[in-house]
Design a protein around this motif. Structure first.
Motif, short mmCIF file in Angstrom:
data_model
loop_
_atom_site.label_atom_id
_atom_site.label_comp_id
_atom_site.label_asym_id
_atom_site.label_seq_id
_atom_site.Cartn_x
_atom_site.Cartn_y
_atom_site.Cartn_z
N TYR A 122 -5.52 -3.36 -0.43
CA TYR A 122 -5.24 -3.34 -1.86
C TYR A 122 -6.16 -4.34 -2.52
N PHE B 268 -0.03 0.98 -6.14
CA PHE B 268 -0.79 1.42 -4.97
C PHE B 268 -2.21 0.86 -4.97
N ILE C 136 7.63 8.66 -4.91
CA ILE C 136 6.30 8.14 -4.56
C ILE C 136 6.26 6.63 -4.80
N ALA C 137 6.78 6.21 -5.97
CA ALA C 137 6.74 4.79 -6.31
C ALA C 137 7.54 3.97 -5.29
N ASN C 138 8.64 4.51 -4.81
CA ASN C 138 9.51 3.79 -3.90
C ASN C 138 8.96 3.66 -2.50
N PHE D 241 5.77 4.76 -1.19
CA PHE D 241 4.35 4.89 -0.86
C PHE D 241 3.82 3.72 -0.05
N ASN D 242 4.20 2.50 -0.45
CA ASN D 242 3.60 1.34 0.19
C ASN D 242 4.05 1.13 1.63
N LEU E 117 3.18 9.70 4.46
CA LEU E 117 2.19 9.49 3.40
C LEU E 117 1.66 10.84 2.91
N MET F 106 1.92 12.56 -0.77
CA MET F 106 0.75 13.10 -1.48
C MET F 106 1.00 14.55 -1.87
#
Lengths: 296, 325
Positions: free
Chosen positions: A150, A229, B282-284, B286-287, B294, B298
């Motif tokens: 990142y 992200f 996705i926000a929750n 993704f990381n 993943l 997407m």
């Protein structure tokens, strides 16, 4: 309009009832519309009051001097997030301004009547309302994945992509307001098109173009989703290293507000007040700048 | 140039070429750069589609069409489906329109027809400032201010009342009345799209020639009749465009929804129950995601792209047609 016909052709008793019905409908509409507006104003008021009540408590000198504290610990500030947000929006606007202004110039000056310009104008409008989270996914694939980390740069690029369509749109609109006679006068002096654009058209539309840039700034300053992200965060270290994660206000607010620690939540409120006040001031400035431009 | 005196002509042309030669190449450069900048807009949009297609492809290949119809979302067994998130997205956006459209049209009518002149600007500005507030602030307001009130004064009483009733019971019974859920997300989204729809609708109503309005009032129409028979038919197409624009925003909104939707992967018919939307999921996740998860996220992004872009394209076609007409 049917009702008005009925009134003239029917007996008095009937028209009285019709008139009563019309008056009720009219009254209902007036009340409903006024009510809707009041609800809108009430919500804005409620948000502002909540931000001030919860946020002002956190406005201490340490807020601006100390970096974010670790989980569960006391004190600390949001200095690193403020700095990071300034750097990220700065990068975003620095990348977006030349691209946006030039693309808007192409659409307004060179691309009149061309099919490609019409397509780009249309796609720009689409991009203007595109979900920002998709832009985050795009920059993640484009930069974060290949670079393996990142980074502040990725965050800046993501914000730039959000800012560009805003600047393109306002630049084009403002350039179109410039009267054609000005351009003709410039061209008649023998100036090549680029000189006419840079020293006549741009100058005439400068207030509007600056407004577009301020609006873009206001738009990206509070963007959270694409930063999740790309720049992510950098909690406890005061750092502006753009090759790694960079702390920023929106992501800090998101993480701290949802945390179980009262100290973190307090910092999130203070950050929220700071960012909302900044954005509202920017939007009001943009409106004041644009006013003489449009009323002319 | 044969007609000109030689000395003057020579002098003029020389100085003219001296000035023009660099500026002409500069001219081309300027034009090329502006052209490239405009093309970049096109490339970015293509890039967004390309990157999420590329990222989501393995998930589509693994699950095929079943990805759309499966409600599973299990990291342990690597089973992923989009159904819950897609339904949550559509349901919250639909509720947002249901609540937001009447309110925004009401505001637009108030601003153009009823509002006294001196208050018009400040009220319009207040409503438009709502659009500038970042979505994360709406999320915080929704979670910390609105949700507790909503749970106490709406969710619990309604839920108690509806319990056991046939259709109403399934729709309005909250298993855990915490204030977050699909309806809360819909309400917060409604608040967020109101300023957009209201300001576009107001512009459209303002564009209607005053003569039309005045002649309607002249034959004795009330405000309601003017709105119903003159304004609405005139501005209908562009107002539908504005509503579609609001729908596009509601579908893709991320942060506000992530705060208040509850983020549960559960298929429930009740609009009081927590769920998730594509963007919130996705926000929750993704990381923390990698591998197939993943790719599945997407792939969700791809679905969101398709849904929102179809809606946005329709919206732009409708609003543009009116502007050019």
């Amino acid at each position: 309009m049917d009702a008005s016909n009925t009134i003239t052709t029917t007996t008095g008793r009937r028209s009285g009832r019709v008139r009563h019905g019309r008056r009720v409908a009219d009254r209902a509409l007036r009340i409903a519309c006024t009510g809707a507006t009041l609800v809108g104003a009430l919500v804005l008021g409620s948000i502002l009051v909540m931000l001030i009540v919860q946020g002002v408590r956190g406005f201490t000198p340490t807020l601006f001097t100390n970096p974010t504290p670790g989980p569960g610990s006391e004190g600390g500030g949001i200095a690193n997030a403020i700095l990071g947000s300034l750097v990220l929006t700065g990068i975003g606007i620095l990348i977006a301004t030349p691209i946006g202004v030039m693309a808007g110039t192409y659409l307004a000056e060179y691309g009149r009547g061309s099919k490609l310009a019409a397509l780009i104008r249309f796609l720009n409008d689409i991009l203007l309302s595109a979900p920002s989270i998709l832009i985050g996914l795009f920059v993640y694939t484009l930069m974060v994945r290949p670079m393996g980390t990142y980074s502040g740069w990725a965050g800046g690029v993501a914000l730039a992509i959000i800012a560009v369509p805003v600047i393109v749109r306002t630049t084009e609109d403002m350039l179109r307001l410039v009267p054609g006679t000005l351009r003709e006068a410039g061209a008649a002096l023998g100036a090549p098109p680029s000189t006419v654009i840079t020293s006549v058209t741009w100058r005439a539309a400068s207030a509007g173009i600056v407004t577009g840039i301020i609006l873009a700034l206001a738009r990206i300053a509070g963007e959270t989703a694409p930063l999740l992200f790309t720049a992510l965060n950098n909690n406890s270290w005061f750092s502006a290293n753009l090759m790694g994660g960079v702390a920023n206000l929106p992501v800090m607010i998101y993480q701290f507000a949802l945390s179980p620690y009262p100290n973190w939540q307090g910092l999130a409120w203070a950050g929220a007040l700071l960012i909302t006040a900044t954005i509202l001031v920017l939007s009001i400035i943009a409106r004041l700048v644009i006013k003489p431009q449009t009323s002319r | 140039m044969p007609a000109l005196t030689e000395s003057i002509a020579l002098g003029r042309t020389r100085s003219a070429t001296a000035r023009k030669a660099p500026s002409r190449s500069l001219d081309t450069l300027f034009r090329t750069f502006s052209y490239a900048a405009a093309l970049l807009v096109l490339l970015v949009l293509a890039g967004i589609l390309g990157s999420i297609l590329y990222g989501g492809w393995p998930a589509f290949r693994e699950f095929g069409f079943g990805f759309l119809t499966s409600a599973a979302w299990n990291v342990g067994t690597e089973q992923y489906g989009a159904l819950v998130a897609v339904l949550g997205t559509v349901a919250s956006a639909f509720l947002a329109l249901l609540i937001g459209v009447p309110v925004s049209l009401g505001i637009a009518v108030y601003l153009t027809q009823l509002c006294p002149g001196w208050a018009r600007k400040p009220v319009a500005m207040t409503i438009e400032l709502l659009a500038a507030v970042p979505s994360i602030i709406y999320g915080m307001w929704g979670l910390f201010v609105f949700a507790p009130l909503f749970a106490r004064f709406v969710q619990i009483p309604v839920s108690n009342l509806a319990e056991g009733m046939p259709i109403v019971g399934t729709l309005f019974y909250a298993r855990v009345p915490s204030g977050v859920g699909v309806l809360t997300a819909g309400i917060i989204l409604a608040i967020m799209i109101v300023p957009f729809i209201a300001s576009i609708a107001r512009d459209m109503l303002d564009q209607i020639p005053t003569v039309l309005r005045e002649s309607a009032y002249g034959i004795g129409c009330t405000t309601w009749e003017v709105v119903r028979h003159v304004l609405v038919p005139q501005a209908a197409v562009s107002i539908i465009g504005a509503i579609m624009l609001g729908l596009g925003r509601a579908l893709g909104e991320t942060m506000a929804v992530t705060f208040v939707v509850g983020n549960a992967n559960r298929l429930s018919a009740s609009i009081f129950d927590p769920s998730s939307t594509i963007a919130s999921r996705i926000a929750n996740e993704f990381n923390e995601a990698d591998g197939l998860q993943l790719n599945a996220l997407m792939a969700l992004g791809c679905i969101l792209f398709v849904i929102t872009f179809v809606v946005l394209i329709i919206a732009r076609l409708l609003t543009r047609r009116v502007q050019s007409a």
